[in-house]
Write a protein that holds these residues in place. Structure first.
Motif, PDB file in Angstrom:
ATOM      1  N   VAL A   1    -133.809 -37.653  94.207  1.00  0.00           N
ATOM      2  CA  VAL A   1    -134.354 -38.377  95.364  1.00  0.00           C
ATOM      3  C   VAL A   1    -133.614 -37.951  96.635  1.00  0.00           C
ATOM      4  CG1 VAL A   1    -134.606 -40.661  96.420  1.00  0.00           C
ATOM      5  CG2 VAL A   1    -135.202 -40.329  94.016  1.00  0.00           C
ATOM      6  N   THR A   2    -132.306 -37.757  96.539  1.00  0.00           N
ATOM      7  CA  THR A   2    -131.498 -37.323  97.679  1.00  0.00           C
ATOM      8  C   THR A   2    -131.968 -35.954  98.190  1.00  0.00           C
ATOM      9  OG1 THR A   2    -129.609 -38.579  96.889  1.00  0.00           O
ATOM     10  CG2 THR A   2    -129.136 -36.819  98.456  1.00  0.00           C
ATOM     11  N   LEU A   3    -132.466 -35.120  97.298  1.00  0.00           N
ATOM     12  CA  LEU A   3    -132.986 -33.809  97.690  1.00  0.00           C
ATOM     13  C   LEU A   3    -134.341 -33.905  98.381  1.00  0.00           C
ATOM     14  CD1 LEU A   3    -132.083 -31.693  94.542  1.00  0.00           C
ATOM     15  CD2 LEU A   3    -131.114 -31.443  96.835  1.00  0.00           C
ATOM     16  N   GLY A   4    -134.938 -35.094  98.381  1.00  0.00           N
ATOM     17  CA  GLY A   4    -136.220 -35.287  99.041  1.00  0.00           C
ATOM     18  C   GLY A   4    -137.415 -35.253  98.098  1.00  0.00           C
ATOM     19  N   LEU A   5    -137.148 -35.239  96.801  1.00  0.00           N
ATOM     20  CA  LEU A   5    -138.253 -35.279  95.839  1.00  0.00           C
ATOM     21  C   LEU A   5    -138.756 -36.716  95.725  1.00  0.00           C
ATOM     22  CD1 LEU A   5    -136.651 -33.009  93.117  1.00  0.00           C
ATOM     23  CD2 LEU A   5    -138.531 -32.410  94.638  1.00  0.00           C
ATOM     24  N   ASN A   6    -140.063 -36.886  95.572  1.00  0.00           N
ATOM     25  CA  ASN A   6    -140.588 -38.223  95.372  1.00  0.00           C
ATOM     26  C   ASN A   6    -140.979 -38.388  93.908  1.00  0.00           C
ATOM     27  OD1 ASN A   6    -143.257 -37.219  94.986  1.00  0.00           O
ATOM     28  ND2 ASN A   6    -143.514 -37.112  97.202  1.00  0.00           N
ATOM     29  N   CYS A   7    -141.309 -39.598  93.520  1.00  0.00           N
ATOM     30  CA  CYS A   7    -141.615 -39.905  92.119  1.00  0.00           C
ATOM     31  C   CYS A   7    -142.737 -39.029  91.575  1.00  0.00           C
ATOM     32  CB  CYS A   7    -141.994 -41.368  91.966  1.00  0.00           C
ATOM     33  SG  CYS A   7    -140.698 -42.505  92.504  1.00  0.00           S
ATOM     34  N   GLY A   8    -143.750 -38.780  92.405  1.00  0.00           N
ATOM     35  CA  GLY A   8    -144.904 -38.006  91.983  1.00  0.00           C
ATOM     36  C   GLY A   8    -144.612 -36.546  91.701  1.00  0.00           C
ATOM     37  N   THR A   9    -143.440 -36.071  92.075  1.00  0.00           N
ATOM     38  CA  THR A   9    -143.054 -34.704  91.755  1.00  0.00           C
ATOM     39  C   THR A   9    -143.022 -34.510  90.245  1.00  0.00           C
ATOM     40  OG1 THR A   9    -141.710 -34.577  93.757  1.00  0.00           O
ATOM     41  CG2 THR A   9    -141.253 -32.938  92.051  1.00  0.00           C
ATOM     42  N   CYS A  10    -142.582 -35.539  89.540  1.00  0.00           N
ATOM     43  CA  CYS A  10    -142.485 -35.456  88.076  1.00  0.00           C
ATOM     44  C   CYS A  10    -143.464 -36.385  87.362  1.00  0.00           C
ATOM     45  CB  CYS A  10    -141.075 -35.810  87.622  1.00  0.00           C
ATOM     46  SG  CYS A  10    -139.821 -34.665  88.217  1.00  0.00           S
ATOM     47  N   HIS A  11    -143.650 -37.566  87.896  1.00  0.00           N
ATOM     48  CA  HIS A  11    -144.485 -38.564  87.225  1.00  0.00           C
ATOM     49  C   HIS A  11    -145.937 -38.448  87.664  1.00  0.00           C
ATOM     50  CE1 HIS A  11    -141.138 -40.723  85.459  1.00  0.00           C
ATOM     51  NE2 HIS A  11    -140.525 -40.715  86.618  1.00  0.00           N
ATOM     52  N   HIS A  12    -146.833 -38.336  86.671  1.00  0.00           N
ATOM     53  CA  HIS A  12    -148.252 -38.261  86.991  1.00  0.00           C
ATOM     54  C   HIS A  12    -149.052 -39.041  85.958  1.00  0.00           C
ATOM     55  CE1 HIS A  12    -149.065 -35.201  83.849  1.00  0.00           C
ATOM     56  NE2 HIS A  12    -147.851 -34.752  84.155  1.00  0.00           N
ATOM     57  N   ASP A  13    -150.306 -39.315  86.297  1.00  0.00           N
ATOM     58  CA  ASP A  13    -151.160 -40.053  85.373  1.00  0.00           C
ATOM     59  C   ASP A  13    -151.903 -39.082  84.457  1.00  0.00           C
ATOM     60  OD1 ASP A  13    -153.342 -39.054  86.815  1.00  0.00           O
ATOM     61  OD2 ASP A  13    -153.750 -40.945  87.818  1.00  0.00           O
ATOM     62  N   ALA A  14    -152.791 -39.613  83.645  1.00  0.00           N
ATOM     63  CA  ALA A  14    -153.515 -38.794  82.674  1.00  0.00           C
ATOM     64  C   ALA A  14    -154.394 -37.734  83.329  1.00  0.00           C
ATOM     65  CB  ALA A  14    -154.353 -39.687  81.761  1.00  0.00           C
ATOM     66  N   GLU A  15    -154.764 -37.939  84.593  1.00  0.00           N
ATOM     67  CA  GLU A  15    -155.548 -36.934  85.326  1.00  0.00           C
ATOM     68  C   GLU A  15    -154.670 -36.026  86.176  1.00  0.00           C
ATOM     69  OE1 GLU A  15    -157.435 -40.217  86.408  1.00  0.00           O
ATOM     70  OE2 GLU A  15    -158.535 -40.156  84.541  1.00  0.00           O
ATOM     71  N   HIS A  16    -153.371 -36.089  85.965  1.00  0.00           N
ATOM     72  CA  HIS A  16    -152.379 -35.286  86.670  1.00  0.00           C
ATOM     73  C   HIS A  16    -152.290 -35.597  88.159  1.00  0.00           C
ATOM     74  CE1 HIS A  16    -152.957 -33.002  82.920  1.00  0.00           C
ATOM     75  NE2 HIS A  16    -151.642 -33.033  82.959  1.00  0.00           N
ATOM     76  N   LYS A  17    -152.651 -36.815  88.532  1.00  0.00           N
ATOM     77  CA  LYS A  17    -152.465 -37.253  89.912  1.00  0.00           C
ATOM     78  C   LYS A  17    -151.053 -37.822  90.031  1.00  0.00           C
ATOM     79  CE  LYS A  17    -157.292 -38.464  90.630  1.00  0.00           C
ATOM     80  NZ  LYS A  17    -158.224 -39.586  90.761  1.00  0.00           N
ATOM     81  N   ALA A  18    -150.367 -37.422  91.089  1.00  0.00           N
ATOM     82  CA  ALA A  18    -148.995 -37.881  91.303  1.00  0.00           C
ATOM     83  C   ALA A  18    -148.951 -39.400  91.435  1.00  0.00           C
ATOM     84  CB  ALA A  18    -148.430 -37.229  92.559  1.00  0.00           C
ATOM     85  N   LEU A  19    -147.942 -39.998  90.811  1.00  0.00           N
ATOM     86  CA  LEU A  19    -147.747 -41.444  90.914  1.00  0.00           C
ATOM     87  C   LEU A  19    -146.774 -41.757  92.043  1.00  0.00           C
ATOM     88  CD1 LEU A  19    -147.374 -42.458  87.168  1.00  0.00           C
ATOM     89  CD2 LEU A  19    -149.316 -42.885  88.674  1.00  0.00           C
ATOM     90  N   THR A  20    -147.042 -42.839  92.734  1.00  0.00           N
ATOM     91  CA  THR A  20    -146.138 -43.297  93.778  1.00  0.00           C
ATOM     92  C   THR A  20    -145.082 -44.207  93.158  1.00  0.00           C
ATOM     93  OG1 THR A  20    -147.414 -45.280  94.228  1.00  0.00           O
ATOM     94  CG2 THR A  20    -148.001 -43.277  95.492  1.00  0.00           C
ATOM     95  N   ALA A  21    -144.017 -44.456  93.885  1.00  0.00           N
ATOM     96  CA  ALA A  21    -142.984 -45.384  93.431  1.00  0.00           C
ATOM     97  C   ALA A  21    -143.590 -46.762  93.204  1.00  0.00           C
ATOM     98  CB  ALA A  21    -141.855 -45.454  94.454  1.00  0.00           C
TER      99      ALA A  21
END
Length: 143
Positions: free
Chosen positions: A53-73
Motif C-alpha cells: 500500500v505504501t508503494l501506491g498499490l490499491n486492493c484491486g491490484t491483486c484482489h478481483h472478482d470472478a469476472e476479473h474486475k478489480a475490487l475496491t477496499a
C-alpha cells in the motif's frame, strides 16, 4: 443465489489469509492488516500489505472478482467472510486455465511478474528466499 456464489468466488492474490482485521464500519477508516501474513503451503511465503500500500498499490491490484474486475477496499471490507478472497476459491482443479489451478501458480504468475516490472519505479525482490520462509528440516527419528 448466483450473486452470493460469485462473491464467494472472489480471488485473493498474495493476500489470502488474515484479512479479518479489515474493517469499514461507520466511523472507522479502512485498514489493511497490520501484521505480515504468512501464506501457508509447502513452502510458506511472507506478504506485507503495508509495504504494498505504501508503494501506491490499491486492493484491486491483486484482489478481483470472478469476472476479473478489480475490487475496491470498500467492496472487500463489505464481504461477510474475507476468506472468500482466497485464490483457491476459484483457482482450483475446476478452473479453466490449467496453468492457474494452484495457489502457488497464481502467486508466482502475479507476484513475480509485478516484482520484475515494478511499480512507481520500484521493483520487488525476486529471489525465492526473499518471500519464502526457510523451514527447519525435521530430524528423522533414529538418525
Amino acid at each position: 443465489m448466483k450473486k452470493t456464489v460469485m462473491i464467494g468466488a472472489i480471488l485473493g492474490l498474495a493476500l489470502t489469509i488474515g484479512i479479518e482485521s479489515l474493517s469499514a464500519s461507520a466511523g472507522d477508516s479502512l485498514k489493511t492488516p497490520a501484521t505480515e501474513l504468512v501464506i501457508d503451503g509447502k513452502k510458506p511465503a511472507r506478504f506485507n500489505h503495508t509495504t504494498h500500500v505504501t508503494l501506491g498499490l490499491n486492493c484491486g491490484t491483486c484482489h478481483h472478482d470472478a469476472e476479473h474486475k478489480a475490487l475496491t477496499a470498500e467492496a472487500i471490507a463489505a464481504l461477510p467472510d474475507t476468506k472468500a478472497l482466497s485464490c483457491i476459491t476459484c483457482h482450483n482443479s475446476s478452473f479453466s486455465n490449467k496453468d492457474l489451478q494452484k495457489q502457488k501458480d497464481v502467486f508466482h504468475a502475479r507476484c513475480k511478474e509485478c516484482h520484475k516490472t515494478g511499480h512507481n519505479g520500484k521493483k520487488g525482490p525476486s529471489g525465492c528466499a526473499d518471500c519464502h520462509i526457510k523451514q527447519e528440516k525435521k530430524a528423522v527419528e533414529g538418525c
